[in-house]
Scaffold this active site. Structure first.
Site, mmCIF file in Angstrom:
data_model
loop_
_atom_site.group_PDB
_atom_site.id
_atom_site.type_symbol
_atom_site.label_atom_id
_atom_site.label_comp_id
_atom_site.label_asym_id
_atom_site.label_seq_id
_atom_site.Cartn_x
_atom_site.Cartn_y
_atom_site.Cartn_z
ATOM 1 N N LYS A 158 -9.299 -0.427 -5.726
ATOM 2 C CA LYS A 158 -9.315 0.241 -4.431
ATOM 3 C C LYS A 158 -10.684 0.855 -4.156
ATOM 4 C CE LYS A 158 -7.907 2.155 -0.681
ATOM 5 N NZ LYS A 158 -6.714 2.307 0.117
ATOM 6 N N HIS A 200 -4.436 -0.823 5.847
ATOM 7 C CA HIS A 200 -3.964 -0.065 7.017
ATOM 8 C C HIS A 200 -4.894 -0.203 8.225
ATOM 9 C CE1 HIS A 200 -6.708 2.717 5.117
ATOM 10 N NE2 HIS A 200 -5.829 3.222 4.294
ATOM 11 N N HIS A 237 -10.452 0.838 2.009
ATOM 12 C CA HIS A 237 -10.234 1.830 3.069
ATOM 13 C C HIS A 237 -11.425 1.687 4.013
ATOM 14 C CE1 HIS A 237 -8.653 5.738 4.693
ATOM 15 N NE2 HIS A 237 -9.827 5.626 5.291
ATOM 16 N N HIS A 289 1.566 5.384 -1.684
ATOM 17 C CA HIS A 289 1.185 6.575 -2.453
ATOM 18 C C HIS A 289 2.437 7.173 -3.077
ATOM 19 C CE1 HIS A 289 -2.885 6.704 -0.711
ATOM 20 N NE2 HIS A 289 -2.284 6.204 0.359
ATOM 21 N N ASP A 312 1.543 2.585 3.525
ATOM 22 C CA ASP A 312 0.696 3.774 3.386
ATOM 23 C C ASP A 312 1.552 5.039 3.436
ATOM 24 O OD1 ASP A 312 -1.581 5.241 2.962
ATOM 25 O OD2 ASP A 312 -2.265 5.165 5.045
ATOM 26 N N HIS A 318 0.876 -1.197 0.000
ATOM 27 C CA HIS A 318 0.000 0.000 0.000
ATOM 28 C C HIS A 318 0.901 1.230 0.000
ATOM 29 C CE1 HIS A 318 -3.755 2.255 1.509
ATOM 30 N NE2 HIS A 318 -2.814 3.169 1.330
HETATM 31 C C1 NCD Z 1 -3.494 8.990 2.252
HETATM 32 C C2 NCD Z 1 -3.081 10.041 1.232
HETATM 33 O O1 NCD Z 1 -2.539 11.073 1.640
HETATM 34 O O2 NCD Z 1 -3.311 9.845 0.045
HETATM 35 N N1 NCD Z 1 -3.474 9.576 3.557
HETATM 36 C C3 NCD Z 1 -3.386 8.916 4.731
HETATM 37 O O3 NCD Z 1 -3.487 9.544 5.779
HETATM 38 N N2 NCD Z 1 -3.183 7.624 4.773
HETATM 39 C C4 NCD Z 1 -4.830 8.426 1.894
HETATM 40 C C5 NCD Z 1 -5.180 7.149 2.620
HETATM 41 O O4 NCD Z 1 -4.565 6.121 2.412
HETATM 42 O O5 NCD Z 1 -6.124 7.182 3.436
HETATM 43 ZN ZN ZN Z 2 -3.184 5.099 1.786
#
Ligand code: NCD
Ligand code: ZN
Length: 343
Positions: free
Chosen positions: A98, A173, A135, A15, A246, A13
């Site tokens: 997702k 998460h 999520h 970003h 995450d 996971h």
């Molecule tokens: C994530 C993001 O910034 O894209 N933020 C987070 O707090 N984890 C989005 C997510 O995974 O919920």
């Molecule tokens: Zn995330």
């Protein structure tokens, strides 16, 4: 034990964003990880197979000498076409879809409000064995933010799984004892990712001694009893649990703000933190299961051929911030010295 060698880890996971941010943060992950499940919550989101293919090319272009495989996902909307999803899966491009409840987190406005509208996509996914990454938080205002995961499990996730037999689901998460218990009991079609930071912080990190925006993420860190339940789950060796960092970069001005963004950036020091945590739990021998074995097993992918070695010694140094053309991103501070260096 002062040295440990693992199969090269994966991040289930992650970003990576786009543009300048992508170019700055992708190497932080590719340095240690062989593969990552790439979150599709760009602006606009990655909804179609064509968009995922184009995003994949941008990620690869950001890692010119990288030995890294982005595992692409599609962002589920109420308009998602089951046939497009099936084609993107059949071509090998897309490894998961997702699900964001609309409004749950960063860039989730295009997510799902009415779960009946996505039923045909979920049924197609169950048929073809394509996992749904969830999520897991309700967004209704009457539910306290610290209860949103537990309420989601009872009122959304469990009914959804019962209504769609065979659907493979990753609880993304997880942050609660209820999440860990539900994942553990869920059988082979259910897995759960756990972040690095939720093994380290509880909600005090965000709120005690002043408000600490770099510890704010979603789902928000909970009470200490939940952190301990997550540590027990991650270090148990149970195949239901695997690493999803995450790692979610936001530039400092957007974190240190009257309405700060959610997300902790842990790509840079995750492996050193995890080794420290697993050592504290007397479970270094189970670190590899969490970072490198359980995830591929759930996703039906081979484990990585390469290895990663961690060596114990003097406290490890790492940058406090990663500079990007858009501004600095603060690296997660685990508030403890880290002794395991990635060689
Ligand atoms: C994530 C993001 O910034 O894209 N933020 C987070 O707090 N984890 C989005 C997510 O995974 O919920
Ligand atoms: Zn995330």
């Amino acid at each position: 034990m002062d040295q440990i060698t693992l199969r090269r880890p994966d991040d289930w996971h992650l970003h990576l964003r786009d543009g300048a941010m992508l170019r700055a943060v992708a190497p932080e992950t590719a340095r240690h990880f062989a593969r990552a499940i790439i979150m599709p919550n760009l602006v606009p989101p990655v909804v179609t197979g064509d968009q995922a293919a184009a995003y994949r090319e941008r990620i690869l272009a950001a890692l010119p000498d990288g030995d890294f495989e982005p595992l692409m996902t599609l962002y589920l909307t109420e308009e998602t076409d089951p046939n497009d999803v099936a084609a993107a899966h059949a071509s090998g491009l897309v490894k998961a879809v997702k699900l964001y409840p609309a409004g749950a987190t960063t860039n989730s406005a295009s997510g799902v409000r009415d779960f009946d509208k996505v039923r045909p996509v979920l049924e197609k996914m169950a048929e073809i064995g394509l996992p749904l990454c969830v999520h897991g938080e309700v967004v209704t205002h009457d539910v306290d933010i610290f209860d949103r995961e537990a309420v989601f499990i009872d009122t959304v996730l469990d009914p959804l799984r019962r209504a769609t037999p065979g659907l493979r689901v990753v609880m993304e998460h997880i942050t609660t004892k209820q999440g860990a218990d539900y994942a553990r009991a869920g059988g082979d079609d259910l897995g759960a990712t756990i972040t690095t930071h939720h093994l380290v912080i509880n909600r005090n990190a965000i709120l005690v001694g002043g408000i600490k925006p770099h510890y704010y993420c979603l789902p928000v860190a909970k009470r200490e009893e939940h952190r301990l339940a997550l540590r027990a789950a991650a270090t148990s060796g149970d195949a239901s649990f695997f690493l999803g960092t995450d790692s979610a970069p936001h530039v400092d001005p957007l974190k240190e703000n009257a309405c700060g963004c959610a997300g902790c950036f842990t790509a840079t020091n995750t492996m050193s933190i995890l080794a420290e945590v697993f050592e504290q739990e007397g479970a270094l021998d189970r670190l590899e299961a969490f970072t490198s074995l359980n995830g591929p097993r759930f996703y039906g992918l081979p484990v990585n051929e390469g290895t990663l070695t961690l060596t114990k010694g003097d406290p490890v140094t790492y940058p406090a911030k990663i500079e990007t053309e858009d501004g600095a991103v603060t690296v997660f501070d685990p508030m403890m010295p880290l002794h395991w260096r990635v060689d």
